[in-house]
Design an enzyme around this catalytic site. Structure first.
Site, PDB file in Angstrom:
ATOM      1  CE  LYS A 168      -2.260   1.820   3.652  1.00 41.13           C
ATOM      2  NZ  LYS A 168      -2.180   3.305   3.566  1.00 41.13           N
ATOM      3  CG  ASP A 198      -5.010   4.373   0.900  1.00 41.21           C
ATOM      4  OD1 ASP A 198      -6.150   4.636   0.481  1.00 41.21           O
ATOM      5  OD2 ASP A 198      -4.710   4.374   2.120  1.00 41.21           O
ATOM      6  CE  LYS A 242      -7.526   6.867   3.363  1.00 40.64           C
ATOM      7  NZ  LYS A 242      -6.137   6.382   3.227  1.00 40.64           N
ATOM      8  CG  LEU A 243      -7.556  10.153  -6.134  1.00 38.69           C
ATOM      9  CD1 LEU A 243      -7.686   9.573  -7.533  1.00 38.69           C
ATOM     10  CD2 LEU A 243      -6.487  11.233  -6.088  1.00 38.69           C
ATOM     11  CG  ASP A 290     -10.738  17.991  -7.092  1.00 36.98           C
ATOM     12  OD1 ASP A 290     -11.545  18.858  -7.500  1.00 36.98           O
ATOM     13  OD2 ASP A 290      -9.558  18.232  -6.789  1.00 36.98           O
ATOM     14  CB  ILE A 291     -15.036  18.941  -9.454  1.00 39.13           C
ATOM     15  CG1 ILE A 291     -13.797  19.132 -10.337  1.00 39.13           C
ATOM     16  CG2 ILE A 291     -15.163  20.080  -8.455  1.00 39.13           C
ATOM     17  CD1 ILE A 291     -13.841  20.376 -11.193  1.00 39.13           C
ATOM     18  N   PRO A 292     -16.070  16.056 -10.333  1.00 36.53           N
ATOM     19  CG  PRO A 292     -18.333  15.581 -10.711  1.00 36.53           C
ATOM     20  CD  PRO A 292     -17.422  16.623 -10.138  1.00 36.53           C
ATOM     21  CG  ASN A 293     -12.988  16.950 -16.175  1.00 38.85           C
ATOM     22  OD1 ASN A 293     -13.142  16.132 -17.082  1.00 38.85           O
ATOM     23  ND2 ASN A 293     -11.966  17.799 -16.162  1.00 38.85           N
ATOM     24  CB  THR A 294     -10.530  17.132 -10.894  1.00 39.64           C
ATOM     25  OG1 THR A 294     -10.660  18.438 -11.468  1.00 39.64           O
ATOM     26  CG2 THR A 294      -9.146  16.988 -10.290  1.00 39.64           C
ATOM     27  CB  THR A 299     -10.108   3.002  10.616  1.00 39.28           C
ATOM     28  OG1 THR A 299      -8.839   3.301  10.016  1.00 39.28           O
ATOM     29  CG2 THR A 299     -10.863   2.024   9.732  1.00 39.28           C
ATOM     30  CD  GLN A 319      -6.021   3.460  11.649  1.00 39.47           C
ATOM     31  OE1 GLN A 319      -7.017   4.164  11.592  1.00 39.47           O
ATOM     32  NE2 GLN A 319      -5.423   2.995  10.582  1.00 39.47           N
ATOM     33  NE  ARG A 343       1.875   3.660  13.577  1.00 38.74           N
ATOM     34  CZ  ARG A 343       0.698   4.169  13.240  1.00 38.74           C
ATOM     35  NH1 ARG A 343      -0.361   3.388  13.211  1.00 38.74           N
ATOM     36  NH2 ARG A 343       0.575   5.435  12.919  1.00 38.74           N
TER      37      ARG A 343
END
Length: 230
Positions: free
Chosen positions: A30, A57, A59-60, A62-66, A116, A185, A206
């Site tokens: 990851k 990973d 975790k994008l 933004d606006i739809p096109n981007t 989490t 977490q 970890r």
């Protein structure tokens, strides 16, 4: 159930040294925001050249096109899994899936429900909704938008599969063999918890890279995943 190693060490060389010690093991690596910003897209290729599959990973959100064009660029890296925030909304999720549908090989797209690191009080504060109810709402949004699965804690995984489909993937971060320290977490679980939740992927960081023998710990986890009962 597949093991994902969270690669979040303080330097590129430390990451490479760890991966060198884990060569030949069947796991996904990851690459999170920290490592991707520091090392860049070429780091993904380096990891793949070492024989590992990559879970990107980012975790994008933004606006739809981007979102759609960013996911397409990530897909060109040949990664196996890619994350985006479910809370980016249906138009963005649909745009992403439409953008990559014609690719001969594409990553599995997973929508992040609730991080989490959040607990019930924070869910109420941020979303004005109970944690599990909101996680289920976002998971259904991802399912109806054609995503391959979601990122959630072990405490929501089974309910999400029951509310969507058993083949809808769940990836559960914060897995602690023998429930070691939770650190930042909040909603952590054990290997047995992940099994009971029918998680498809687990993320361990970890407990592996802080172990005196990371390879030994990774092998122990992989062997546990191969058995019906832990």
């Amino acid at each position: 159930m597949q093991l994902c190693l969270a690669l979040d060490l303080d330097s590129k060389q430390a990451c490479l040294n760890l991966l060198e010690s884990l060569k030949g093991l069947k796991l996904l690596v990851k690459v999170g925001l920290r490592a991707f910003v520091r090392q860049g897209p070429s780091f993904v290729q380096e990891i793949q050249n070492m024989g590992f599959r990559v879970f990107l990973d980012l975790k994008l959100h933004d606006i739809p096109n981007t979102m759609a064009t960013a996911v397409l660029e990530c897909a060109h890296l040949g990664v196996e899994l890619l994350t985006l925030h479910a809370s980016s909304g249906a138009p963005a999720l649909l745009a992403v899936m439409e953008q990559i549908q014609g690719l001969k090989q594409r990553p599995k797209i997973l929508g992040v429900t609730l991080l989490t690191s959040l607990d019930e009080a924070q869910s109420q504060s941020l979303y004005n909704a109970p944690l599990q109810k909101h996680a289920l709402h976002l998971a259904k949004l991802c399912f109806n938008s054609g995503l391959d699965g979601v990122v959630c804690s072990v405490f929501e995984s089974l309910a999400i599969k029951q509310a969507t489909n058993s083949s809808f993937l769940t990836l559960t971060p914060g897995i602690r063999p023998n429930l070691q320290e939770a650190h930042d977490q909040k909603r952590v679980g054990s290997l047995q918890d992940a099994k009971n939740a029918k998680a498809d992927f687990i993320v361990v960081g970890r407990p592996i890279y802080n172990h005196k023998d990371p390879r030994e710990m990774a092998i122990q986890i992989l062997e546990s995943l191969e058995h019906a009962n832990f």
